[in-house]
Write a protein that holds these residues in place. Structure first.
Motif, PDB file in Angstrom:
ATOM      1  N   GLU A   4      -2.349  20.338 -27.883  1.00  0.00           N
ATOM      2  CA  GLU A   4      -2.881  18.984 -28.022  1.00  0.00           C
ATOM      3  C   GLU A   4      -3.120  18.340 -26.663  1.00  0.00           C
ATOM      4  N   THR A   5      -2.204  18.596 -25.708  1.00  0.00           N
ATOM      5  CA  THR A   5      -2.290  17.975 -24.390  1.00  0.00           C
ATOM      6  C   THR A   5      -1.821  18.946 -23.326  1.00  0.00           C
ATOM      7  N   LEU A   6      -2.511  18.932 -22.188  1.00  0.00           N
ATOM      8  CA  LEU A   6      -2.101  19.668 -20.986  1.00  0.00           C
ATOM      9  C   LEU A   6      -1.830  18.654 -19.882  1.00  0.00           C
ATOM     10  N   ARG A   7      -0.687  18.789 -19.204  1.00  0.00           N
ATOM     11  CA  ARG A   7      -0.368  17.864 -18.118  1.00  0.00           C
ATOM     12  C   ARG A   7       0.222  18.621 -16.938  1.00  0.00           C
ATOM     13  N   ARG A   8      -0.115  18.142 -15.750  1.00  0.00           N
ATOM     14  CA  ARG A   8       0.514  18.662 -14.539  1.00  0.00           C
ATOM     15  C   ARG A   8       1.019  17.484 -13.719  1.00  0.00           C
ATOM     16  N   TYR A   9       1.959  17.781 -12.845  1.00  0.00           N
ATOM     17  CA  TYR A   9       2.636  16.765 -12.048  1.00  0.00           C
ATOM     18  C   TYR A   9       2.553  17.204 -10.591  1.00  0.00           C
ATOM     19  N   PRO A  10       1.532  16.738  -9.863  1.00  0.00           N
ATOM     20  CA  PRO A  10       1.286  17.254  -8.512  1.00  0.00           C
ATOM     21  C   PRO A  10       2.473  17.124  -7.563  1.00  0.00           C
ATOM     22  N   VAL A  11       3.258  16.048  -7.721  1.00  0.00           N
ATOM     23  CA  VAL A  11       4.441  15.847  -6.884  1.00  0.00           C
ATOM     24  C   VAL A  11       5.644  15.687  -7.803  1.00  0.00           C
ATOM     25  N   LYS A  12       6.662  16.430  -7.543  1.00  0.00           N
ATOM     26  CA  LYS A  12       7.867  16.400  -8.371  1.00  0.00           C
ATOM     27  C   LYS A  12       8.391  14.979  -8.560  1.00  0.00           C
ATOM     28  N   SER A  13       8.644  14.615  -9.802  1.00  0.00           N
ATOM     29  CA  SER A  13       9.211  13.328 -10.220  1.00  0.00           C
ATOM     30  C   SER A  13       8.238  12.155 -10.130  1.00  0.00           C
ATOM     31  N   MET A  14       7.004  12.397  -9.678  1.00  0.00           N
ATOM     32  CA  MET A  14       5.994  11.340  -9.731  1.00  0.00           C
ATOM     33  C   MET A  14       5.196  11.464 -11.032  1.00  0.00           C
ATOM     34  N   LEU A  15       4.350  10.471 -11.295  1.00  0.00           N
ATOM     35  CA  LEU A  15       3.544  10.482 -12.507  1.00  0.00           C
ATOM     36  C   LEU A  15       2.582  11.660 -12.506  1.00  0.00           C
ATOM     37  N   GLY A  16       2.309  12.173 -13.699  1.00  0.00           N
ATOM     38  CA  GLY A  16       1.415  13.313 -13.840  1.00  0.00           C
ATOM     39  C   GLY A  16       0.012  12.902 -14.230  1.00  0.00           C
ATOM     40  N   GLU A  17      -0.786  13.909 -14.542  1.00  0.00           N
ATOM     41  CA  GLU A  17      -2.165  13.666 -14.954  1.00  0.00           C
ATOM     42  C   GLU A  17      -2.534  14.665 -16.042  1.00  0.00           C
ATOM     43  N   GLU A  18      -3.348  14.214 -16.976  1.00  0.00           N
ATOM     44  CA  GLU A  18      -3.804  15.077 -18.052  1.00  0.00           C
ATOM     45  C   GLU A  18      -5.025  15.868 -17.594  1.00  0.00           C
ATOM     46  N   VAL A  19      -5.087  17.142 -17.978  1.00  0.00           N
ATOM     47  CA  VAL A  19      -6.233  17.993 -17.658  1.00  0.00           C
ATOM     48  C   VAL A  19      -6.715  18.636 -18.953  1.00  0.00           C
ATOM     49  N   VAL A  20      -7.971  19.065 -18.967  1.00  0.00           N
ATOM     50  CA  VAL A  20      -8.510  19.688 -20.177  1.00  0.00           C
ATOM     51  C   VAL A  20      -8.397  21.206 -20.137  1.00  0.00           C
ATOM     52  N   ARG A  21      -8.210  21.768 -18.927  1.00  0.00           N
ATOM     53  CA  ARG A  21      -8.013  23.210 -18.800  1.00  0.00           C
ATOM     54  C   ARG A  21      -7.255  23.473 -17.515  1.00  0.00           C
ATOM     55  N   SER A  22      -6.621  24.632 -17.440  1.00  0.00           N
ATOM     56  CA  SER A  22      -5.892  24.974 -16.230  1.00  0.00           C
ATOM     57  C   SER A  22      -5.656  26.471 -16.165  1.00  0.00           C
ATOM     58  N   GLU A  23      -5.697  26.998 -14.950  1.00  0.00           N
ATOM     59  CA  GLU A  23      -5.206  28.346 -14.732  1.00  0.00           C
ATOM     60  C   GLU A  23      -3.676  28.306 -14.813  1.00  0.00           C
ATOM     61  N   VAL A  24      -3.109  29.359 -15.369  1.00  0.00           N
ATOM     62  CA  VAL A  24      -1.661  29.478 -15.478  1.00  0.00           C
ATOM     63  C   VAL A  24      -1.247  30.792 -14.834  1.00  0.00           C
ATOM     64  N   THR A  25      -0.339  30.703 -13.875  1.00  0.00           N
ATOM     65  CA  THR A  25       0.207  31.892 -13.219  1.00  0.00           C
ATOM     66  C   THR A  25       1.714  31.884 -13.417  1.00  0.00           C
ATOM     67  N   GLU A  26       2.397  32.820 -12.789  1.00  0.00           N
ATOM     68  CA  GLU A  26       3.850  32.831 -12.887  1.00  0.00           C
ATOM     69  C   GLU A  26       4.464  31.569 -12.297  1.00  0.00           C
ATOM     70  N   ARG A  27       3.666  30.806 -11.533  1.00  0.00           N
ATOM     71  CA  ARG A  27       4.115  29.543 -10.946  1.00  0.00           C
ATOM     72  C   ARG A  27       3.720  28.343 -11.801  1.00  0.00           C
ATOM     73  N   GLY A  28       3.320  28.596 -13.056  1.00  0.00           N
ATOM     74  CA  GLY A  28       2.993  27.509 -13.963  1.00  0.00           C
ATOM     75  C   GLY A  28       1.540  27.082 -13.883  1.00  0.00           C
ATOM     76  N   LEU A  29       1.248  25.857 -14.328  1.00  0.00           N
ATOM     77  CA  LEU A  29      -0.107  25.329 -14.274  1.00  0.00           C
ATOM     78  C   LEU A  29      -0.523  25.129 -12.830  1.00  0.00           C
ATOM     79  N   ALA A  30      -1.785  25.404 -12.547  1.00  0.00           N
ATOM     80  CA  ALA A  30      -2.302  25.229 -11.188  1.00  0.00           C
ATOM     81  C   ALA A  30      -2.054  23.794 -10.719  1.00  0.00           C
ATOM     82  N   GLY A  31      -1.407  23.673  -9.564  1.00  0.00           N
ATOM     83  CA  GLY A  31      -1.169  22.353  -8.976  1.00  0.00           C
ATOM     84  C   GLY A  31       0.041  21.634  -9.506  1.00  0.00           C
ATOM     85  N   ASP A  32       0.792  22.241 -10.416  1.00  0.00           N
ATOM     86  CA  ASP A  32       1.958  21.564 -10.971  1.00  0.00           C
ATOM     87  C   ASP A  32       3.141  21.681 -10.019  1.00  0.00           C
TER      88      ASP A  32
END
Length: 257
Positions: A4-32
């Motif tokens: 339903e929703t994809l979200r990433r948090y560019p800086v730990k403990s700061m507010l995140g942002e919703e995205v419609v698609r993302s690459e996922v690696t062993e390090r999680g969502l791109a930019g998370d």
């Protein structure tokens, strides 16, 4: 089930942002959690899990971080934003029950954790690179709360999974593979024990202590050797990378070891 929703948090403990698609690696969502805030005095990673010191991080857009000097002024401590964690990086987690009892400005007991117990080295995740929560769990918490509603963003998930079952269906996903779209395969590790963060103000969302109190009353689940903990959502690792999109179908796969 579907995403339903994809979200990433560019800086730990700061507010995140919703995205419609993302690459996922062993390090999680791109930019998370690509960066974090370092407390220069203590050498620890700043985390809103210690609300007395760091709840102000949840008022800042992670995609638009001010410079170190301005950020230090905003937070009242000397900090700098880093993109590589120090060796054996630590963070503080205030005891959630004590925060509820004494308030967010009280100096309460805390534990000290190290980053990334189930994540690749060099990342800023507290534990695992993916966090999921179901719409069923969010709806159930809201229905049980005296407020009648809770916002999913309080639990800072990467994926909100639309589910038809009632209650907390993800409790039963531990140890299972989760296939997301055509490419990504996750392994669900454990239910997510909740800290004080969901209770804090998140940007325009006001403080909501019931976001934790309700979970503590109605969904305590054993977590490793810690005994029953108030849980909402699950942590996962990435078994097979790829791209995920909002609307992707999600299905449960085999039990893993």
């Amino acid at each position: 089930m579907h995403v339903e929703t994809l979200r990433r948090y560019p800086v730990k403990s700061m507010l995140g942002e919703e995205v419609v698609r993302s690459e996922v690696t062993e390090r999680g969502l791109a930019g998370d959690r690509a960066r974090a805030v370092l407390d220069v005095t203590t050498g620890k990673i700043a985390s809103a899990k210690n609300p007395r010191l760091w709840r102000g991080l949840l008022a800042i857009e992670g995609a638009r971080v001010p410079g170190d000097e301005e950020l230090s002024r905003m937070l009242g401590r000397e900090v700098r934003v880093i993109d590589v964690p120090p060796a054996d990086a630590e963070f503080e987690r205030s005891v959630p029950e004590q925060v509820l009892a004494e308030g967010i400005e009280a100096e309460v007991p805390h534990t000290v954790g190290t980053l990334g117990g189930a994540s690749p080295g060099g990342t800023f995740f507290d534990f695992a690179p993916i966090h999921l929560i179901s719409t069923s769990a969010v709806a159930r918490i809201g229905a049980l709360s005296p407020r009648g509603h809770v916002d999913a963003v309080r639990y800072r998930p990467n994926l909100v999974i639309a589910t038809g079952a009632e209650g907390f269906p993800e409790n039963a996903w531990t140890g299972r593979e989760l296939h997301v779209g055509d490419e990504v395969v996750l392994r669900v590790i454990v239910t997510t024990p909740r800290c004080a963060v969901p209770t804090l103000a998140h940007g325009p969302l006001e403080r909501d202590t019931e976001a934790l109190r309700t979970v503590a009353r109605h969904n305590r689940v054993p977590v490793f050797d810690m005994g029953p903990q108030p849980c909402a959502g699950v942590y996962a690792q990435v078994l097979r990378p790829g791209q995920v999109r909002k609307g992707d179908q999600v299905r449960l796969g085999r039990v893993t070891t």
